[in-house]
Design an enzyme around this catalytic site. Structure first.
Site, PDB file in Angstrom:
ATOM      1  N   ALA A  26      -0.516  -1.033   4.616  1.00 40.10           N
ATOM      2  CA  ALA A  26       0.164  -0.573   5.828  1.00 40.10           C
ATOM      3  C   ALA A  26      -0.843  -0.693   6.967  1.00 40.10           C
ATOM      4  CB  ALA A  26       0.611   0.867   5.643  1.00 40.10           C
TER       5      ALA A  26
ATOM      6  N   GLU B 277      -5.716   4.035  -0.947  1.00 38.03           N
ATOM      7  CA  GLU B 277      -5.348   5.089   0.013  1.00 38.03           C
ATOM      8  C   GLU B 277      -6.245   6.315  -0.081  1.00 38.03           C
ATOM      9  OE1 GLU B 277      -3.220   3.308  -1.776  1.00 38.03           O
ATOM     10  OE2 GLU B 277      -1.466   2.786  -0.573  1.00 38.03           O
TER      11      GLU B 277
ATOM     12  N   GLU C  45       2.148  -2.274  -3.043  1.00 33.43           N
ATOM     13  CA  GLU C  45       3.444  -1.597  -3.238  1.00 33.43           C
ATOM     14  C   GLU C  45       4.613  -2.513  -2.887  1.00 33.43           C
ATOM     15  OE1 GLU C  45       1.795   1.624  -0.860  1.00 33.43           O
ATOM     16  OE2 GLU C  45       2.506   3.037  -2.372  1.00 33.43           O
TER      17      GLU C  45
ATOM     18  N   GLY D 276      -0.083  -0.588   0.763  1.00 32.78           N
ATOM     19  CA  GLY D 276       1.311  -1.004   0.956  1.00 32.78           C
ATOM     20  C   GLY D 276       1.564  -2.444   0.542  1.00 32.78           C
TER      21      GLY D 276
HETATM   22  N1  CO8 Z   1      -4.371  -2.245   8.627  1.00 31.45           N
HETATM   23  C1  CO8 Z   1      -4.734  -2.746   9.832  1.00 31.45           C
HETATM   24  N2  CO8 Z   1      -5.671  -3.722   9.982  1.00 31.45           N
HETATM   25  C2  CO8 Z   1      -6.264  -4.199   8.854  1.00 31.45           C
HETATM   26  C3  CO8 Z   1      -5.921  -3.721   7.580  1.00 31.45           C
HETATM   27  C4  CO8 Z   1      -4.912  -2.700   7.478  1.00 31.45           C
HETATM   28  N3  CO8 Z   1      -4.502  -2.204   6.289  1.00 31.45           N
HETATM   29  N4  CO8 Z   1      -6.671  -4.384   6.647  1.00 31.45           N
HETATM   30  C5  CO8 Z   1      -7.453  -5.249   7.356  1.00 31.45           C
HETATM   31  N5  CO8 Z   1      -7.212  -5.137   8.675  1.00 31.45           N
HETATM   32  C6  CO8 Z   1      -7.850  -5.877   9.780  1.00 31.45           C
HETATM   33  C7  CO8 Z   1      -9.282  -5.430   9.987  1.00 31.45           C
HETATM   34  O1  CO8 Z   1      -9.320  -4.237  10.768  1.00 31.45           O
HETATM   35  C8  CO8 Z   1      -9.864  -6.638  10.702  1.00 31.45           C
HETATM   36  O2  CO8 Z   1      -9.442  -6.595  12.038  1.00 31.45           O
HETATM   37  P1  CO8 Z   1     -10.527  -6.860  13.249  1.00 31.45           P
HETATM   38  O3  CO8 Z   1     -10.940  -8.287  13.042  1.00 31.45           O
HETATM   39  O4  CO8 Z   1      -9.704  -6.642  14.483  1.00 31.45           O
HETATM   40  O5  CO8 Z   1     -11.629  -5.894  13.029  1.00 31.45           O
HETATM   41  C9  CO8 Z   1      -9.155  -7.797  10.019  1.00 31.45           C
HETATM   42  O6  CO8 Z   1      -7.978  -7.250   9.416  1.00 31.45           O
HETATM   43  C10 CO8 Z   1      -9.992  -8.451   8.934  1.00 31.45           C
HETATM   44  O7  CO8 Z   1     -10.396  -7.434   8.027  1.00 31.45           O
HETATM   45  P2  CO8 Z   1     -11.933  -7.230   7.598  1.00 31.45           P
HETATM   46  O8  CO8 Z   1     -12.849  -7.679   8.670  1.00 31.45           O
HETATM   47  O9  CO8 Z   1     -12.087  -5.827   7.094  1.00 31.45           O
HETATM   48  O10 CO8 Z   1     -12.019  -8.279   6.385  1.00 31.45           O
HETATM   49  P3  CO8 Z   1     -13.006  -8.231   5.122  1.00 31.45           P
HETATM   50  O11 CO8 Z   1     -12.846  -9.548   4.451  1.00 31.45           O
HETATM   51  O12 CO8 Z   1     -14.362  -7.774   5.532  1.00 31.45           O
HETATM   52  O13 CO8 Z   1     -12.399  -7.077   4.159  1.00 31.45           O
HETATM   53  C11 CO8 Z   1     -10.628  -5.868   3.042  1.00 31.45           C
HETATM   54  C12 CO8 Z   1     -11.136  -7.234   3.575  1.00 31.45           C
HETATM   55  C13 CO8 Z   1     -11.506  -5.396   1.892  1.00 31.45           C
HETATM   56  C14 CO8 Z   1      -9.209  -6.079   2.547  1.00 31.45           C
HETATM   57  C15 CO8 Z   1     -10.672  -4.828   4.179  1.00 31.45           C
HETATM   58  O14 CO8 Z   1     -10.021  -5.378   5.322  1.00 31.45           O
HETATM   59  C16 CO8 Z   1      -9.985  -3.540   3.850  1.00 31.45           C
HETATM   60  O15 CO8 Z   1     -10.550  -2.721   3.130  1.00 31.45           O
HETATM   61  N6  CO8 Z   1      -8.775  -3.303   4.405  1.00 31.45           N
HETATM   62  C17 CO8 Z   1      -8.049  -2.084   4.262  1.00 31.45           C
HETATM   63  C18 CO8 Z   1      -7.446  -2.007   2.898  1.00 31.45           C
HETATM   64  C19 CO8 Z   1      -6.727  -0.696   2.727  1.00 31.45           C
HETATM   65  O16 CO8 Z   1      -7.322   0.375   2.740  1.00 31.45           O
HETATM   66  N7  CO8 Z   1      -5.418  -0.772   2.540  1.00 31.45           N
HETATM   67  C20 CO8 Z   1      -4.593   0.376   2.346  1.00 31.45           C
HETATM   68  C21 CO8 Z   1      -3.992   0.727   3.614  1.00 31.45           C
HETATM   69  S1  CO8 Z   1      -3.273   2.335   3.563  1.00 31.45           S
HETATM   70  C22 CO8 Z   1      -1.671   2.099   3.133  1.00 31.45           C
HETATM   71  O17 CO8 Z   1      -1.267   0.995   2.828  1.00 31.45           O
HETATM   72  C23 CO8 Z   1      -0.707   3.260   3.136  1.00 31.45           C
HETATM   73  C24 CO8 Z   1      -1.255   4.595   3.567  1.00 31.45           C
HETATM   74  C25 CO8 Z   1      -1.691   4.594   5.007  1.00 31.45           C
HETATM   75  C26 CO8 Z   1      -2.074   5.961   5.521  1.00 31.45           C
HETATM   76  C27 CO8 Z   1      -3.032   5.858   6.708  1.00 31.45           C
HETATM   77  C28 CO8 Z   1      -3.257   7.220   7.324  1.00 31.45           C
HETATM   78  C29 CO8 Z   1      -4.271   7.131   8.434  1.00 31.45           C
END
Ligand code: CO8
Length: 261
Positions: free
Chosen positions: A67, A135, A115, A112
């Site tokens: 998400a 999460e 999911e 998400g």
């Molecule tokens: N939401 C928004 N932006 C994202 C997300 C996300 N889930 N994942 C990645 N991005 C963005 C990054 O912020 C980055 O943007 P920018 O260039 O503007 O900084 C761009 O995508 C590229 O990402 P990274 O630079 O982090 O890429 P890496 O190759 O270094 O890392 C990862 C890849 C490991 C996948 C890393 O991006 C990561 O950990 N992402 C988040 C994963 C995550 O935690 N997903 C679960 C989300 S939570 C959810 O789905 C439901 C619950 C939400 C509740 C939130 C309450 C606050």
């Protein structure tokens, strides 16, 4: 087909290909993505020429990295509750979608994203796919069905470990655990998913709807009730023109022509 802001949708014969298209944000599932997906799925479901769909992610890195955290970070709790946040994912992509659809997972399927993949009828994974429910590292828990669907897919031990630690599992582990139907080389994923979808799209339409409904019923009901439902749907299909056609075609050694009647 309609144009969307955050996804693309195109017809490939009888298959609708939907591509999440925010590669710079690793295809994070924003509220606009949800709106676009709802519209694309409604069009798919309503179009009699379309019989199976494939959902995949654009770019090489991600199916969907979750998400959209940036969109949710400042949102007050009252809004999460008032909007019944995430309820529409299940109601649209599981409950209201009777036709089959496949998640073709390339790269990250996290939170998400994992999911959404689990809402599909099955997952085909590229060998670079990574699945996880991180999460807990954000101070929350999965909110789009992860605690329930992952547990049903891979069992309590692995689901609990993944959800409590937030660690990712690779495609091979996901296949071994039963989350993924099949793993293919990343370069072949889309072709393979479209090929499988075309095969499903060429099956008799009523039996296809029934098969999906019945397998899903296995997660919602008792064994006795599920087996009764299966027998009744089998009886109902025995009265269709496609059953007569399928059996005649077999005996006459020719390809069947399905009517969906
Ligand atoms: N939401 C928004 N932006 C994202 C997300 C996300 N889930 N994942 C990645 N991005 C963005 C990054 O912020 C980055 O943007 P920018 O260039 O503007 O900084 C761009 O995508 C590229 O990402 P990274 O630079 O982090 O890429 P890496 O190759 O270094 O890392 C990862 C890849 C490991 C996948 C890393 O991006 C990561 O950990 N992402 C988040 C994963 C995550 O935690 N997903 C679960 C989300 S939570 C959810 O789905 C439901 C619950 C939400 C509740 C939130 C309450 C606050």
């Amino acid at each position: 087909m309609a144009e969307y802001e955050t996804i693309t949708a195109e017809r490939r014969g009888a298959v609708t290909l939907v591509t999440l298209n925010r590669p710079k944000a690793l295809n994070a599932l924003s509220s606009k993505v949800l709106e676009d997906l709802i519209a694309a799925f409604a069009a798919f479901e309503a179009d009699d020429t379309q019989r199976c769909a494939v959902v995949t992610g654009s770019g090489e890195k991600a199916f969907a990295a979750g998400a959209d955290i940036k969109e949710m970070a400042e949102k007050p709790m009252a809004d999460f509750y008032a909007e019944d946040m995430f309820s529409r994912w299940t109601s649209h992509f599981v409950k209201a979608t009777r036709k089959p659809w496949i998640a073709a997972v390339n790269g990250f399927a996290l939170g998400g994203g994992c999911e959404l993949a689990m809402m599909a009828d099955f997952v085909l994974a590229a060998d670079n796919a990574k699945f996880g429910q991180p999460e807990i590292t954000l101070g929350v828990v999965p909110g789009m069905g992860g605690t329930q669907r992952l547990t049903r897919a891979v069992g309590k031990a692995k689901a609990m470990e993944l959800i409590l630690t937030g660690r990712m599992m690779d495609a091979e582990e996901a296949e071994r655990a039963g989350l993924v139907a099949r793993v293919v080389p990343a370069a072949d994923l889309l072709d393979e998913a479209l090929k499988v979808a075309a095969k499903i799209a060429a099956m008799p339409p009523l039996a296809t709807l029934a098969a999906k409904e019945l397998v899903n019923a296995a997660f919602e009901t008792t064994l006795d009730q599920g087996i009764l439902l299966e027998r009744r749907e089998f009886h109902f299909l025995a009265g269709t023109e496609d059953k007569a056609e399928g059996m005649s075609a077999f005996i006459e050694k020719r390809a069947p022509e399905w009517k969906g009647r």
